[in-house]
Design a protein around this motif. Sequence first.
Motif, PDB file in Angstrom:
ATOM      1  N   GLU A   1      47.511  37.129  36.240  1.00  0.00           N
ATOM      2  CA  GLU A   1      47.420  38.407  36.756  1.00  0.00           C
ATOM      3  C   GLU A   1      46.244  38.985  38.369  1.00  0.00           C
ATOM      4  O   GLU A   1      47.311  39.517  39.032  1.00  0.00           O
ATOM      5  CB  GLU A   1      46.388  39.197  36.247  1.00  0.00           C
ATOM      6  N   GLU A   2      45.560  37.529  38.501  1.00  0.00           N
ATOM      7  CA  GLU A   2      45.447  38.036  39.829  1.00  0.00           C
ATOM      8  C   GLU A   2      46.388  37.681  41.230  1.00  0.00           C
ATOM      9  O   GLU A   2      46.182  38.255  42.243  1.00  0.00           O
ATOM     10  CB  GLU A   2      44.246  36.678  40.088  1.00  0.00           C
ATOM     11  N   PHE A   3      46.972  36.423  40.651  1.00  0.00           N
ATOM     12  CA  PHE A   3      47.713  36.110  41.563  1.00  0.00           C
ATOM     13  C   PHE A   3      49.144  37.261  41.775  1.00  0.00           C
ATOM     14  O   PHE A   3      49.177  37.302  42.812  1.00  0.00           O
ATOM     15  CB  PHE A   3      48.708  34.820  41.340  1.00  0.00           C
ATOM     16  N   LEU A   4      49.507  37.517  41.163  1.00  0.00           N
ATOM     17  CA  LEU A   4      50.874  39.066  41.510  1.00  0.00           C
ATOM     18  C   LEU A   4      49.917  39.733  41.876  1.00  0.00           C
ATOM     19  O   LEU A   4      51.338  40.669  42.409  1.00  0.00           O
ATOM     20  CB  LEU A   4      51.701  39.329  39.942  1.00  0.00           C
ATOM     21  N   LYS A   5      48.562  40.928  41.248  1.00  0.00           N
ATOM     22  CA  LYS A   5      48.333  41.831  42.242  1.00  0.00           C
ATOM     23  C   LYS A   5      48.431  41.391  43.676  1.00  0.00           C
ATOM     24  O   LYS A   5      48.123  41.973  44.392  1.00  0.00           O
ATOM     25  CB  LYS A   5      46.943  41.863  41.611  1.00  0.00           C
ATOM     26  N   LYS A   6      47.390  40.060  44.355  1.00  0.00           N
ATOM     27  CA  LYS A   6      47.825  39.360  45.655  1.00  0.00           C
ATOM     28  C   LYS A   6      48.881  39.783  46.397  1.00  0.00           C
ATOM     29  O   LYS A   6      49.233  39.603  47.594  1.00  0.00           O
ATOM     30  CB  LYS A   6      47.170  38.321  45.375  1.00  0.00           C
ATOM     31  N   MET A   7      49.819  39.043  45.224  1.00  0.00           N
ATOM     32  CA  MET A   7      51.099  38.884  46.024  1.00  0.00           C
ATOM     33  C   MET A   7      51.948  40.627  45.921  1.00  0.00           C
ATOM     34  O   MET A   7      53.048  40.658  47.217  1.00  0.00           O
ATOM     35  CB  MET A   7      52.088  38.326  44.912  1.00  0.00           C
ATOM     36  N   ASN A   8      51.427  41.084  45.089  1.00  0.00           N
ATOM     37  CA  ASN A   8      52.148  42.699  45.037  1.00  0.00           C
ATOM     38  C   ASN A   8      50.938  43.342  46.191  1.00  0.00           C
ATOM     39  O   ASN A   8      52.093  44.414  46.563  1.00  0.00           O
ATOM     40  CB  ASN A   8      52.080  43.194  43.799  1.00  0.00           C
ATOM     41  N   ALA A   9      50.595  42.857  46.862  1.00  0.00           N
ATOM     42  CA  ALA A   9      49.902  43.854  46.966  1.00  0.00           C
ATOM     43  C   ALA A   9      50.252  43.797  49.414  1.00  0.00           C
ATOM     44  O   ALA A   9      49.666  44.715  50.058  1.00  0.00           O
ATOM     45  CB  ALA A   9      47.845  43.588  47.563  1.00  0.00           C
ATOM     46  N   THR A  10      51.215  42.650  49.043  1.00  0.00           N
ATOM     47  CA  THR A  10      52.169  42.602  50.884  1.00  0.00           C
ATOM     48  C   THR A  10      52.651  42.416  50.346  1.00  0.00           C
ATOM     49  O   THR A  10      53.535  42.023  49.778  1.00  0.00           O
ATOM     50  CB  THR A  10      50.829  41.707  51.845  1.00  0.00           C
ATOM     51  N   ASP A  11      53.674  42.530  51.375  1.00  0.00           N
ATOM     52  CA  ASP A  11      54.894  41.866  51.924  1.00  0.00           C
ATOM     53  C   ASP A  11      55.084  40.794  52.770  1.00  0.00           C
ATOM     54  O   ASP A  11      56.220  40.372  53.760  1.00  0.00           O
ATOM     55  CB  ASP A  11      55.332  43.150  52.595  1.00  0.00           C
TER      56      ASP A  11
ATOM     57  N   GLU B   1      59.270  32.115  41.425  1.00  0.00           N
ATOM     58  CA  GLU B   1      59.085  31.581  41.423  1.00  0.00           C
ATOM     59  C   GLU B   1      58.125  31.023  41.863  1.00  0.00           C
ATOM     60  O   GLU B   1      57.424  29.664  41.774  1.00  0.00           O
ATOM     61  CB  GLU B   1      60.651  31.407  42.585  1.00  0.00           C
ATOM     62  N   PHE B   2      57.190  31.426  42.805  1.00  0.00           N
ATOM     63  CA  PHE B   2      56.048  31.157  42.784  1.00  0.00           C
ATOM     64  C   PHE B   2      55.058  30.787  41.441  1.00  0.00           C
ATOM     65  O   PHE B   2      54.873  30.417  41.047  1.00  0.00           O
ATOM     66  CB  PHE B   2      55.155  32.122  43.779  1.00  0.00           C
ATOM     67  N   SER B   3      55.499  32.141  40.579  1.00  0.00           N
ATOM     68  CA  SER B   3      54.532  31.683  39.390  1.00  0.00           C
ATOM     69  C   SER B   3      55.276  30.452  38.800  1.00  0.00           C
ATOM     70  O   SER B   3      54.457  29.490  37.950  1.00  0.00           O
ATOM     71  CB  SER B   3      55.222  33.095  38.635  1.00  0.00           C
ATOM     72  N   LYS B   4      56.052  30.409  38.791  1.00  0.00           N
ATOM     73  CA  LYS B   4      56.926  29.107  37.761  1.00  0.00           C
ATOM     74  C   LYS B   4      56.524  28.098  38.687  1.00  0.00           C
ATOM     75  O   LYS B   4      56.126  27.230  37.843  1.00  0.00           O
ATOM     76  CB  LYS B   4      58.099  28.941  38.077  1.00  0.00           C
ATOM     77  N   GLN B   5      56.131  28.196  39.464  1.00  0.00           N
ATOM     78  CA  GLN B   5      55.809  26.174  40.205  1.00  0.00           C
ATOM     79  C   GLN B   5      54.287  26.429  40.782  1.00  0.00           C
ATOM     80  O   GLN B   5      53.830  25.252  40.707  1.00  0.00           O
ATOM     81  CB  GLN B   5      56.372  26.158  41.832  1.00  0.00           C
ATOM     82  N   LEU B   6      54.137  27.504  39.537  1.00  0.00           N
ATOM     83  CA  LEU B   6      52.526  27.536  39.764  1.00  0.00           C
ATOM     84  C   LEU B   6      51.485  27.514  38.450  1.00  0.00           C
ATOM     85  O   LEU B   6      50.804  26.362  38.173  1.00  0.00           O
ATOM     86  CB  LEU B   6      51.773  28.613  40.680  1.00  0.00           C
ATOM     87  N   TYR B   7      52.270  28.126  37.212  1.00  0.00           N
ATOM     88  CA  TYR B   7      51.893  27.982  35.758  1.00  0.00           C
ATOM     89  C   TYR B   7      53.073  28.117  34.845  1.00  0.00           C
ATOM     90  O   TYR B   7      52.983  28.368  34.269  1.00  0.00           O
ATOM     91  CB  TYR B   7      51.674  29.855  36.693  1.00  0.00           C
ATOM     92  N   GLY B   8      54.252  27.392  35.405  1.00  0.00           N
ATOM     93  CA  GLY B   8      55.399  27.261  34.897  1.00  0.00           C
ATOM     94  C   GLY B   8      55.954  28.090  34.333  1.00  0.00           C
ATOM     95  O   GLY B   8      56.434  29.206  35.037  1.00  0.00           O
ATOM     96  N   GLU B   9      56.954  27.850  33.559  1.00  0.00           N
ATOM     97  CA  GLU B   9      58.345  28.097  33.416  1.00  0.00           C
ATOM     98  C   GLU B   9      58.408  29.705  32.295  1.00  0.00           C
ATOM     99  O   GLU B   9      58.763  30.607  33.665  1.00  0.00           O
ATOM    100  CB  GLU B   9      59.723  27.698  32.411  1.00  0.00           C
TER     101      GLU B   9
END
Length: 524
Positions: free
Chosen positions: A452-462, A495-503
């Motif tokens: 959740e923290e990762f996605l929030k960080k990703m969505n806050a920037t381009d 894809e970032f999530s897959k490589q960091l947190y799994g499929e």
Amino acid sequence: MKINYKYIPVYVSIILSIGILIGGFLDFSNQNQFSNNKSSKAKLNQLIDFINNEYVDELNTDSIVNKTVDNILAQLDPHSVYIPASEQAEVAENMKGDFVGIGVRFYVYKDTVAVVEPMENGPSANAGIKSGDRILYADGAKLFGRKLPADSLFAKFKGEEGSRVVLTIYRKSEKKKINFTIRRGVIPLKSVDIGLMLNPATAYIKINRFAETTYKEFKTNLTRLKKQGAKSLIIDLRDNGGGYMEEAIAIADELLSNKKLIVFTKNKKGKIDKTYATEKGDFETGKITVLINENTASASEILAGAIQDNDRGTIVGRRSFGKGLVQREMDFEDGSAVRLTVARYYTPTGRSIQKPYVKGVEQYFKESELRFKNGELYDKDSIKVADSLKFKTPKGRIVYGGGGIVPDVFVPLEFENADEATVFLMESGIVGNFVFEQLDKNRNAFKGLSLEEFLKKMNATDRYFDVFNQFLLKHVPGIQLEKSKAIVKRYLNAEFSKQLYGEKAYFDIVLKDDVMIKRVLNKK
């Protein structure tokens, strides 16, 4: 001097291969025909000897025969194919469902074998190999700086079960070399990508092909999901090109009640073989939805057709590919094989979903491209179906034969204003390579973050969208991503999530905004 087969008269090549095929595949009941066939084969064998012994130039007759076998099979139907001995092992392995190796997904990055991820509970993961490790040597053989082809690298990592290989890796995060002794093990090749709960009552299972282990994988996932409360099941067969018919039938048996017809086949002699559901079945009453698209074919269409024709569930998506031919593999002594069409299959209502191939193989496969041009992928009314191929299910629903499974609920090709090329690109391997390179620059920056923290960080920037745009310009010049920003960012996040947190994290993100899933769940 070796010469190309084109310098030999074409009729010689055709005669040679016809002789081989006659000897291997045709069964004559008339004795005179048999005698003629025997005489022809003797003449053809003698002709081969003449060419080998007397022809003016040195010639590889095997290559002529192989190429001509391909040409002859192409005249039969689009799915009767020749498999050279050099490819047979790889083809068989893909359908087997597992192989013996070290268990890593790798990417050749700047002439070095980089570990994208070690497979969970596999030999490499258990030994301590990590994502980002570079494999420098395997049993002393240098792997970096050599531009080795993928098959050579696979050969280094595969072997007999239990055999050992010593890997020398460089761990960038620790700036040191480490030696690992890996004992090779059986590595599964999943044909069921994922099984997860979309909500407290709805399960989702994605099948990418029908291999030897598909039913077992499906059953394992179904059992687990039922324990989690699944009352409704979505089976995703999109882009599933088929495989073993028996595996699709076994899955249908889990979903249909006793004595329901699943499929029947008919050969050239008119012999009909019918397959019925048995008393066993772990999901015979819950709601079923099957997702299909224009790349859903063969065994996938058998499963979808059985569900539709028995009024057992709802087919959602776009018209399937339309392959209703059954192949049997026949082996040659040199290790090569031919997959020859031996029957047609029919759905329970009696319809053949095989699309026409009278215009040849090239036009047959181009038919899928024509669906883009005629608007069928965007408008259900553009689907051309013949009234003469109309059938009725037990409950009186109209279904059609003659070219694929027509869905009960049509969902157009819709990518939120993104063009198809962009979406296909985002589902390709190039995205995984890009993400690996970005993570490789500083993996520590993502340590300790929850999903959740990762996605929030990703969505806050381009930031990564912009970097990916520049990355693509080097590999796919001219592509424009700005109008597709939302979907590009979604797939990058996945894809970032897959490589960091799994499929599972990948599918959680992608399926959340999947148009067909939204339709099934009645979400806007």
